[in-house]
Design a protein around this motif. Structure first.
Motif, short mmCIF file in Angstrom:
data_model
loop_
_atom_site.label_atom_id
_atom_site.label_comp_id
_atom_site.label_asym_id
_atom_site.label_seq_id
_atom_site.Cartn_x
_atom_site.Cartn_y
_atom_site.Cartn_z
N UNK A 39 0.87 -1.19 0.00
CA UNK A 39 0.00 0.00 0.00
C UNK A 39 0.90 1.23 0.00
N UNK A 40 0.55 2.21 -0.81
CA UNK A 40 1.37 3.42 -0.89
C UNK A 40 1.32 4.18 0.44
N UNK A 41 2.31 5.04 0.64
CA UNK A 41 2.32 5.85 1.86
C UNK A 41 1.08 6.72 1.93
N UNK A 42 0.57 7.16 0.77
CA UNK A 42 -0.63 8.01 0.76
C UNK A 42 -1.85 7.21 1.22
N UNK A 43 -1.90 5.95 0.82
CA UNK A 43 -2.99 5.09 1.27
C UNK A 43 -2.91 4.84 2.76
N UNK A 44 -1.70 4.61 3.25
CA UNK A 44 -1.51 4.40 4.69
C UNK A 44 -1.86 5.66 5.48
N UNK A 45 -1.39 6.80 4.99
CA UNK A 45 -1.62 8.06 5.70
C UNK A 45 -3.08 8.52 5.60
N UNK A 46 -3.77 8.04 4.58
CA UNK A 46 -5.19 8.38 4.44
C UNK A 46 -5.98 7.85 5.64
N UNK A 47 -5.53 6.70 6.18
CA UNK A 47 -6.22 6.10 7.32
C UNK A 47 -5.57 6.48 8.65
N UNK A 48 -4.25 6.47 8.69
CA UNK A 48 -3.56 6.61 9.97
C UNK A 48 -2.79 7.91 10.15
N UNK A 49 -2.83 8.79 9.21
CA UNK A 49 -2.23 10.12 9.27
C UNK A 49 -0.71 10.14 9.14
N UNK A 50 -0.03 9.29 9.93
CA UNK A 50 1.43 9.27 9.86
C UNK A 50 1.93 7.94 10.44
N UNK A 51 3.25 7.78 10.47
CA UNK A 51 3.84 6.53 10.97
C UNK A 51 3.45 6.29 12.43
N UNK A 52 3.45 7.33 13.24
CA UNK A 52 3.10 7.17 14.65
C UNK A 52 1.66 6.70 14.80
N UNK A 53 0.75 7.29 14.02
CA UNK A 53 -0.65 6.87 14.07
C UNK A 53 -0.81 5.42 13.66
N UNK A 54 -0.05 5.00 12.67
CA UNK A 54 -0.08 3.60 12.23
C UNK A 54 0.46 2.70 13.34
N UNK A 55 1.50 3.14 14.01
CA UNK A 55 2.09 2.35 15.10
C UNK A 55 1.10 2.20 16.26
N UNK A 56 0.42 3.29 16.63
CA UNK A 56 -0.57 3.20 17.71
C UNK A 56 -1.69 2.24 17.33
N UNK A 57 -2.12 2.28 16.08
CA UNK A 57 -3.15 1.35 15.61
C UNK A 57 -2.63 -0.08 15.64
N UNK A 58 -1.34 -0.26 15.31
CA UNK A 58 -0.74 -1.60 15.34
C UNK A 58 -0.68 -2.13 16.77
N UNK A 59 -0.36 -1.27 17.73
CA UNK A 59 -0.35 -1.69 19.14
C UNK A 59 -1.75 -2.12 19.59
N UNK A 60 -2.76 -1.34 19.20
CA UNK A 60 -4.15 -1.69 19.55
C UNK A 60 -4.55 -3.02 18.91
N UNK A 61 -4.12 -3.21 17.67
CA UNK A 61 -4.44 -4.45 16.95
C UNK A 61 -3.74 -5.64 17.63
N UNK A 62 -2.50 -5.46 18.03
CA UNK A 62 -1.76 -6.50 18.73
C UNK A 62 -2.47 -6.87 20.03
#
Length: 196
Positions: A39-62
């Motif tokens: 998934x492109x960075x734009x696709x990732x950032x569309x949902x999670x805003x930035x790397x940190x937001x994606x990481x927080x979502x990954x922690x919640x998913x874990x």
């Protein structure tokens, strides 16, 4: 009208979680995550805003998909000594697997990221608090059923078991070897043996 996404957000989050889990937050670049997810960075950032937001979502998913299901038997209202022993048996099983060297995403994040990020620290505290509460309830039950000695303080021992579970993953991450991990767990569980 917005275009539908061309990727599955849940599957993408699982793959991103694995990158963070294997490499750590600071050693994972967005390019690594793009390569792993497709998934492109734009696709990732569309949902999670930035790397940190994606990481927080990954922690919640874990937490929801890995930690909670593993701890579930200990959280049952009637859980006792058997469930605590089984839980540590499951930890040993996973730590011995070929991929066990990646440890636990929450435990890894406790030392790598939590000291620098209050939102990560809050998630780590929640993980620790829920483990502690589950162990405490199970220990209260075990003491009431006569499975452990009356001298064991459930609150203090719950703190100890919470630290012990984190140590299992630290040992796994450090490549200490399955014998060292098995010995650590055996000694941990021996503290629950009835004396005399």
């Amino acid at each position: 009208m917005a275009r539908p996404r061309a990727f599955d957000p849940a599957a993408t989050l699982r793959k991103a979680m694995m990158v963070f889990w294997e490499r750590g937050y600071f050693n994972s670049s967005i390019d690594d995550i793009v390569a792993a997810t497709g998934v492109s960075r734009y696709g990732l950032y569309d949902i999670h805003e930035n790397k940190r937001g994606l990481f927080l979502a990954a922690l919640d998913h874990y937490y929801a998909t890995i930690f909670e299901p593993m701890l579930a038997p200990v959280t049952k209202p009637d859980a006792g000594l058997a469930e605590i022993r089984d839980y540590f048996g499951v930890l040993l099983h996973y730590a011995r697997k070929p991929g066990g060297g990646i440890g636990c995403l929450m435990c890894n994040s406790a030392s790598e990221v939590a000291p620098f990020d209050r939102d990560v620290a809050a998630r780590v505290r929640n993980f620790q608090d829920n483990a502690r509460q589950a162990f405490r309830r199970a220990l209260v039950n075990a003491r009431r059923k006569g499975e452990i000695g009356q001298g064991i303080d459930p609150a203090r021992h719950a703190d100890f078991l919470t630290g012990a579970l984190q140590t299992v993953w630290l040992l796994a991450r450090s490549s200490a070897g399955s014998k060292v991990i098995a010995n650590h767990i055996a000694v941990t569980l021996a503290t629950l043996d009835k004396q005399g």
